[in-house]
Scaffold this motif. Structure first.
Motif, PDB file in Angstrom:
ATOM      1  N   PRO A  75       0.820  -1.217   0.000  1.00  0.00           N
ATOM      2  CA  PRO A  75       0.000   0.000   0.000  1.00  0.00           C
ATOM      3  C   PRO A  75       0.852   1.264   0.000  1.00  0.00           C
ATOM      4  O   PRO A  75       1.843   1.366   0.733  1.00  0.00           O
ATOM      5  N   LEU A  76       0.452   2.205  -0.832  1.00  0.00           N
ATOM      6  CA  LEU A  76       1.084   3.519  -0.906  1.00  0.00           C
ATOM      7  C   LEU A  76      -0.020   4.560  -0.740  1.00  0.00           C
ATOM      8  O   LEU A  76      -0.939   4.635  -1.566  1.00  0.00           O
ATOM      9  N   VAL A  77       0.062   5.351   0.312  1.00  0.00           N
ATOM     10  CA  VAL A  77      -0.923   6.394   0.590  1.00  0.00           C
ATOM     11  C   VAL A  77      -0.352   7.729   0.118  1.00  0.00           C
ATOM     12  O   VAL A  77       0.768   8.095   0.483  1.00  0.00           O
ATOM     13  N   LEU A  78      -1.123   8.454  -0.689  1.00  0.00           N
ATOM     14  CA  LEU A  78      -0.718   9.745  -1.229  1.00  0.00           C
ATOM     15  C   LEU A  78      -1.491  10.864  -0.546  1.00  0.00           C
ATOM     16  O   LEU A  78      -2.715  10.805  -0.456  1.00  0.00           O
ATOM     17  N   LEU A  79      -0.762  11.888  -0.085  1.00  0.00           N
ATOM     18  CA  LEU A  79      -1.357  13.051   0.575  1.00  0.00           C
ATOM     19  C   LEU A  79      -0.932  14.299  -0.192  1.00  0.00           C
ATOM     20  O   LEU A  79       0.233  14.682  -0.174  1.00  0.00           O
ATOM     21  N   HIS A  80      -1.869  14.932  -0.861  1.00  0.00           N
ATOM     22  CA  HIS A  80      -1.617  16.040  -1.774  1.00  0.00           C
ATOM     23  C   HIS A  80      -1.158  17.304  -1.043  1.00  0.00           C
ATOM     24  O   HIS A  80      -1.149  17.377   0.193  1.00  0.00           O
ATOM     25  N   ALA A  81      -0.834  18.333  -1.818  1.00  0.00           N
ATOM     26  CA  ALA A  81      -0.476  19.637  -1.267  1.00  0.00           C
ATOM     27  C   ALA A  81      -1.712  20.389  -0.806  1.00  0.00           C
ATOM     28  O   ALA A  81      -2.831  20.133  -1.246  1.00  0.00           O
ATOM     29  N   GLN A  82      -1.499  21.361   0.074  1.00  0.00           N
ATOM     30  CA  GLN A  82      -2.578  22.263   0.468  1.00  0.00           C
ATOM     31  C   GLN A  82      -3.104  22.992  -0.763  1.00  0.00           C
ATOM     32  O   GLN A  82      -2.349  23.299  -1.690  1.00  0.00           O
ATOM     33  N   SER A 145       3.382   8.941   1.109  1.00  0.00           N
ATOM     34  CA  SER A 145       4.043  10.016   0.384  1.00  0.00           C
ATOM     35  C   SER A 145       3.192  11.270   0.464  1.00  0.00           C
ATOM     36  O   SER A 145       2.002  11.244   0.118  1.00  0.00           O
ATOM     37  N   GLY A 146       3.783  12.372   0.922  1.00  0.00           N
ATOM     38  CA  GLY A 146       3.028  13.611   1.062  1.00  0.00           C
ATOM     39  C   GLY A 146       3.766  14.782   0.459  1.00  0.00           C
ATOM     40  O   GLY A 146       4.986  14.901   0.592  1.00  0.00           O
ATOM     41  N   ASN A 147       3.004  15.648  -0.205  1.00  0.00           N
ATOM     42  CA  ASN A 147       3.553  16.863  -0.812  1.00  0.00           C
ATOM     43  C   ASN A 147       3.158  18.073   0.031  1.00  0.00           C
ATOM     44  O   ASN A 147       1.991  18.229   0.396  1.00  0.00           O
ATOM     45  N   SER A 148       4.115  18.925   0.345  1.00  0.00           N
ATOM     46  CA  SER A 148       3.857  20.178   1.053  1.00  0.00           C
ATOM     47  C   SER A 148       3.191  19.893   2.402  1.00  0.00           C
ATOM     48  O   SER A 148       3.754  19.171   3.223  1.00  0.00           O
ATOM     49  N   SER A 149       1.982  20.425   2.637  1.00  0.00           N
ATOM     50  CA  SER A 149       1.290  20.141   3.893  1.00  0.00           C
ATOM     51  C   SER A 149       1.035  18.650   4.054  1.00  0.00           C
ATOM     52  O   SER A 149       1.015  18.138   5.184  1.00  0.00           O
ATOM     53  N   GLY A 150       0.834  17.949   2.937  1.00  0.00           N
ATOM     54  CA  GLY A 150       0.703  16.498   2.996  1.00  0.00           C
ATOM     55  C   GLY A 150       1.966  15.835   3.513  1.00  0.00           C
ATOM     56  O   GLY A 150       1.910  14.800   4.188  1.00  0.00           O
ATOM     57  N   GLY A 151       3.120  16.421   3.211  1.00  0.00           N
ATOM     58  CA  GLY A 151       4.380  15.913   3.744  1.00  0.00           C
ATOM     59  C   GLY A 151       4.470  16.106   5.249  1.00  0.00           C
ATOM     60  O   GLY A 151       4.990  15.237   5.963  1.00  0.00           O
ATOM     61  N   TRP A 156       3.837  13.583  10.711  1.00  0.00           N
ATOM     62  CA  TRP A 156       3.031  13.378  11.917  1.00  0.00           C
ATOM     63  C   TRP A 156       2.686  11.902  12.077  1.00  0.00           C
ATOM     64  O   TRP A 156       2.806  11.343  13.177  1.00  0.00           O
ATOM     65  N   LEU A 157       2.255  11.267  11.007  1.00  0.00           N
ATOM     66  CA  LEU A 157       1.882   9.855  11.080  1.00  0.00           C
ATOM     67  C   LEU A 157       3.071   8.980  11.475  1.00  0.00           C
ATOM     68  O   LEU A 157       2.951   8.100  12.335  1.00  0.00           O
ATOM     69  N   ALA A 158       4.206   9.204  10.829  1.00  0.00           N
ATOM     70  CA  ALA A 158       5.380   8.374  11.118  1.00  0.00           C
ATOM     71  C   ALA A 158       5.871   8.579  12.545  1.00  0.00           C
ATOM     72  O   ALA A 158       6.368   7.641  13.184  1.00  0.00           O
ATOM     73  N   ALA A 159       5.744   9.798  13.061  1.00  0.00           N
ATOM     74  CA  ALA A 159       6.220  10.095  14.415  1.00  0.00           C
ATOM     75  C   ALA A 159       5.259   9.612  15.487  1.00  0.00           C
ATOM     76  O   ALA A 159       5.684   9.168  16.562  1.00  0.00           O
ATOM     77  N   ASN A 160       3.962   9.672  15.206  1.00  0.00           N
ATOM     78  CA  ASN A 160       2.958   9.407  16.235  1.00  0.00           C
ATOM     79  C   ASN A 160       2.233   8.075  16.099  1.00  0.00           C
ATOM     80  O   ASN A 160       1.631   7.612  17.071  1.00  0.00           O
ATOM     81  N   ARG A 161       2.256   7.477  14.914  1.00  0.00           N
ATOM     82  CA  ARG A 161       1.635   6.167  14.694  1.00  0.00           C
ATOM     83  C   ARG A 161       2.626   5.281  13.931  1.00  0.00           C
ATOM     84  O   ARG A 161       2.338   4.810  12.829  1.00  0.00           O
ATOM     85  N   PRO A 162       3.791   5.038  14.496  1.00  0.00           N
ATOM     86  CA  PRO A 162       4.863   4.359  13.750  1.00  0.00           C
ATOM     87  C   PRO A 162       4.493   2.959  13.272  1.00  0.00           C
ATOM     88  O   PRO A 162       4.998   2.515  12.234  1.00  0.00           O
ATOM     89  N   ARG A 163       3.615   2.267  13.975  1.00  0.00           N
ATOM     90  CA  ARG A 163       3.262   0.907  13.546  1.00  0.00           C
ATOM     91  C   ARG A 163       2.454   0.894  12.253  1.00  0.00           C
ATOM     92  O   ARG A 163       2.329  -0.151  11.608  1.00  0.00           O
TER      93      ARG A 163
END
Length: 362
Positions: A75-82, A145-151, A156-163
């Motif tokens: 799975p690859l989750v994409l989070l766009h820019a603001q 993968s997140g761009n801009s605000s998505g990054g 946040w996800l990697a730091a707070n929900r590492p599993r």
């Protein structure tokens, strides 16, 4: 999105200037109306042919809108820019589907995702709800993968929900520069200030409000009347195709088409929260980066610093170096591209992501 890069690589150009002249001269109106009414972004067919389907999933109080590709890999989750939405990835979605099971998500404040009234526009709340999406919809640890605000949300996800996160691709995130009060010394804050004004004034149509607020810029860099033409084009599109995200085919550059599409569905409270710093309540960039234990690819696009010290771009070189030093398993890539790399250099973006995730980060 920086003002200089918007002028140089993104904004409108000769096609709109010619249309402005045609309207001003009273010619070409029927042709212009036909083009607006009948334009269909060609990316739609390519995405559908690659197996993507648009879906909605309720997670707690949020109804997430997203596009899901075929199950062809991890799975690859994409989070766009603001200011944008899931469709901003249309140039890279077919290629990414060859190696991944893609979930291209509109996060709260954007696109078709629906939140309750008064939803807090903060990294903490949005990150927690995205974590719920990963748990209940994706169902296994994902590459994000997140761009801009998505990054920033990917961090946040990697730091707070590492599993829940196997790796992160950080596509030109505004690390440190987006934190308050430094945000006030960036070109991006000009748009965020417009968001704050719109929230305060209670405007009901943010896209048209944003264009009117930017009229001097359009007049200077495109031509007199360019903002008026865009407003009329958008009104015509809405009349012909009510309820659809705005697609204005007379714009020659794909990035600005996606920008306007995103603004049409954008909650200005999101940008206002960047302007006043409330988006970052409880979310410190340095602290979060230090807690990211998974592999991380940091992609930096072009930037410049204006004569008055204003940052035109997401990060300075020093910001990127500081971020890389804080990441435990960080990899850095510099690319000659504008802020939304996946629109400006789609093939390079796909190559970096697949190379990092498939062969290089474990």
């Amino acid at each position: 999105m920086g003002e200089r890069s918007l002028r140089r690589r993104v904004l409108l150009g000769a096609g709109v200037a010619a249309a402005v002249a045609a309207v001003a001269g009273g010619t070409g109106l029927a042709v212009l109306k036909y083009q607006i009414d009948h334009y269909r972004d060609p990316g739609r067919q390519r995405i559908a042919a690659a197996g993507y389907r648009q879906r909605v999933a309720r997670v707690g109080e949020v109804a997430f809108s997203y596009a899901e590709g075929p199950d062809n890999g991890p799975p690859l989750v994409l989070l766009h820019a603001q200011h944008m939405d899931w469709y901003s990835y249309h140039l890279v979605l077919p290629a990414l589907a060859e190696s991944f099971h893609v979930f291209d998500v509109d996060y709260p404040g954007h696109g078709g995702t629906v939140c309750p009234a008064g939803y807090p526009m903060t990294a903490e709340r949005i990150g927690a709800d995205l974590a719920g999406f990963l748990e209940s919809v994706v169902g296994q640890p994902a590459h994000v993968s997140g761009n801009s605000s998505g990054g920033l949300l990917a961090i946040w996800l990697a730091a707070n929900r590492p599993r829940l996160v196997r790796s992160v691709v950080l596509e030109d995130p505004p690390l440190f520069s987006a934190e308050y009060p430094r945000i006030a010394r960036t070109i991006a804050d000009r748009s965020f200030r417009t968001c704050a004004n719109a929230v305060r004034e209670g405007t009901g149509d943010f896209l048209l409000y944003w264009i009117r607020a930017s009229k001097p810029f359009f007049d200077k860099n495109v031509g007199p009347g360019a903002a008026r033409l865009l407003i009329e084009a958008i009104k015509e599109f809405r009349r012909a195709r009510p309820g659809e995200p705005v697609e204005i085919g007379l714009l020659p550059n794909d990035t600005v088409r996606q920008f306007l599409r995103g603004l049409d569905q954008f909650d200005p409270r999101f940008g206002a929260a960047f302007h006043d710093g409330s988006w970052h309540a409880g979310f410190d960039h340095a602290s979060a980066l230090g807690r990211v234990g998974c592999p991380a690819l940091l992609i930096q696009a072009n930037f410049s610093v204006l004569a008055d010290g204003t940052l035109d771009g997401a990060m300075t070189g020093d910001d990127a170096a500081r971020a890389l030093a804080l990441l435990r398993r960080g990899t850095y890539r510099r690319i000659d591209a504008t802020h939304v790399v996946h629109l400006d250099k789609p093939q390079d973006f796909v190559r970096m992501v697949t190379g990092f995730v498939v062969t290089g980060n474990q």
